[in-house]
Design a protein around this motif. Structure first.
Motif, PDB file in Angstrom:
ATOM      1  N   ARG A   1       0.842  -1.204   0.000  1.00  8.21           N
ATOM      2  CA  ARG A   1       0.000   0.000   0.000  1.00  8.21           C
ATOM      3  C   ARG A   1       0.878   1.255   0.000  1.00  8.21           C
ATOM      4  NH1 ARG A   1      -2.987  -2.921   3.762  1.00  8.21           N
ATOM      5  NH2 ARG A   1      -2.043  -1.739   5.457  1.00  8.21           N
ATOM      6  N   ASP A   2       1.929   1.251   0.828  1.00  7.51           N
ATOM      7  CA  ASP A   2       2.839   2.396   0.890  1.00  7.51           C
ATOM      8  C   ASP A   2       3.516   2.625  -0.451  1.00  7.51           C
ATOM      9  OD1 ASP A   2       2.145   2.667   3.543  1.00  7.51           O
ATOM     10  OD2 ASP A   2       4.031   1.866   4.326  1.00  7.51           O
ATOM     11  N   ALA A   3       3.929   1.551  -1.103  1.00 10.59           N
ATOM     12  CA  ALA A   3       4.591   1.666  -2.400  1.00 10.59           C
ATOM     13  C   ALA A   3       3.627   2.233  -3.440  1.00 10.59           C
ATOM     14  CB  ALA A   3       5.126   0.308  -2.847  1.00 10.59           C
ATOM     15  N   GLU A   4       2.379   1.776  -3.425  1.00 10.80           N
ATOM     16  CA  GLU A   4       1.394   2.287  -4.369  1.00 10.80           C
ATOM     17  C   GLU A   4       1.128   3.761  -4.131  1.00 10.80           C
ATOM     18  OE1 GLU A   4      -2.119  -0.170  -4.240  1.00 10.80           O
ATOM     19  OE2 GLU A   4      -0.979  -1.958  -4.773  1.00 10.80           O
ATOM     20  N   ALA A   5       1.010   4.164  -2.862  1.00 10.31           N
ATOM     21  CA  ALA A   5       0.760   5.566  -2.542  1.00 10.31           C
ATOM     22  C   ALA A   5       1.943   6.428  -2.982  1.00 10.31           C
ATOM     23  CB  ALA A   5       0.513   5.726  -1.043  1.00 10.31           C
ATOM     24  N   SER A   6       3.138   5.968  -2.774  1.00 11.78           N
ATOM     25  CA  SER A   6       4.336   6.697  -3.183  1.00 11.78           C
ATOM     26  C   SER A   6       4.374   6.832  -4.708  1.00 11.78           C
ATOM     27  CB  SER A   6       5.580   5.978  -2.688  1.00 11.78           C
ATOM     28  OG  SER A   6       6.740   6.608  -3.150  1.00 11.78           O
ATOM     29  N   HIS A   7       4.018   5.760  -5.380  1.00 12.41           N
ATOM     30  CA  HIS A   7       3.990   5.750  -6.846  1.00 12.41           C
ATOM     31  C   HIS A   7       2.979   6.780  -7.358  1.00 12.41           C
ATOM     32  CE1 HIS A   7       4.791   3.964 -10.720  1.00 12.41           C
ATOM     33  NE2 HIS A   7       3.501   3.785 -10.925  1.00 12.41           N
ATOM     34  N   GLU A   8       1.818   6.851  -6.707  1.00 13.83           N
ATOM     35  CA  GLU A   8       0.781   7.794  -7.117  1.00 13.83           C
ATOM     36  C   GLU A   8       1.230   9.239  -6.870  1.00 13.83           C
ATOM     37  OE1 GLU A   8      -2.758   6.592  -5.079  1.00 13.83           O
ATOM     38  OE2 GLU A   8      -2.936   4.753  -6.270  1.00 13.83           O
ATOM     39  N   ARG A   9       1.914   9.487  -5.723  1.00 15.91           N
ATOM     40  CA  ARG A   9       2.396  10.834  -5.415  1.00 15.91           C
ATOM     41  C   ARG A   9       3.429  11.298  -6.439  1.00 15.91           C
ATOM     42  NH1 ARG A   9       2.360   8.846  -0.161  1.00 15.91           N
ATOM     43  NH2 ARG A   9       4.600   8.510  -0.189  1.00 15.91           N
ATOM     44  N   MET A  10       4.148  10.373  -7.029  1.00  9.58           N
ATOM     45  CA  MET A  10       5.163  10.722  -8.015  1.00  9.58           C
ATOM     46  C   MET A  10       4.534  10.980  -9.384  1.00  9.58           C
ATOM     47  SD  MET A  10       8.145   8.119  -6.760  1.00  9.58           S
ATOM     48  CE  MET A  10       9.200   8.430  -8.153  1.00  9.58           C
ATOM     49  N   GLY A  11       3.223  10.791  -9.476  1.00 11.47           N
ATOM     50  CA  GLY A  11       2.522  11.088 -10.719  1.00 11.47           C
ATOM     51  C   GLY A  11       2.638  10.024 -11.785  1.00 11.47           C
ATOM     52  N   ALA A  12       2.996   8.839 -11.391  1.00  7.77           N
ATOM     53  CA  ALA A  12       3.151   7.764 -12.372  1.00  7.77           C
ATOM     54  C   ALA A  12       1.888   6.981 -12.533  1.00  7.77           C
ATOM     55  CB  ALA A  12       4.277   6.843 -11.960  1.00  7.77           C
TER      56      ALA A  12
END
Length: 124
Positions: free
Chosen positions: A113-124
């Motif tokens: 979940r943390d990895a997905e949230a980080s990925h989303e924050r990076m705009g990917a």
């Protein structure tokens, strides 16, 4: 539990049917592999609830290729069917114990979940 040899026939099943699986990719001609083997064996005896698998990269070249093994020994750790660690090089016993403790403590779902949230924050 002691270490067990894994092949292309039982690798996926072993990972799927066990909570934690460590896998040592090795070869008989590899000096660091031979040095790591007794450390790995002792850890397997100390942690009978974990599967400690070994893949002979010479006998299982196709499996080693599928796992993208480019250097041996390489140690992989799976928890809940997710690859959570992969690193070449022989670990000393204390480092292996630290890895085992970290894998035991890891909440795979939270990490994903943390990895997905980080990925989303990076705009990917």
């Amino acid at each position: 539990m002691t270490t067990r040899n894994l092949t292309s026939e039982d690798f996926e099943t072993t990972v799927a049917e066990n909570e934690i699986v460590l896998v040592d990719f090795w070869a008989g001609w590899c000096g660091p592999c031979r040095q790591f083997a007794p450390v790995y064996e002792r850890a397997s005896e100390a942690h009978p609830d974990i599967v400690f698998g070994k893949v002979d990269t010479e006998a299982e070249a196709q499996l080693a290729g599928a796992a993208r093994i480019t250097s041996i020994p390489t140690l992989m750790a799976f928890k809940d069917q997710v690859l959570v660690f992969s690193q070449p090089g022989a670990l000393p016993a204390p480092a292996l114990e630290e890895l085992i403790a970290a894998v035991r403590a890891l909440d795979v779902e939270a990490a994903m979940r943390d990895a997905e949230a980080s990925h989303e924050r990076m705009g990917a």
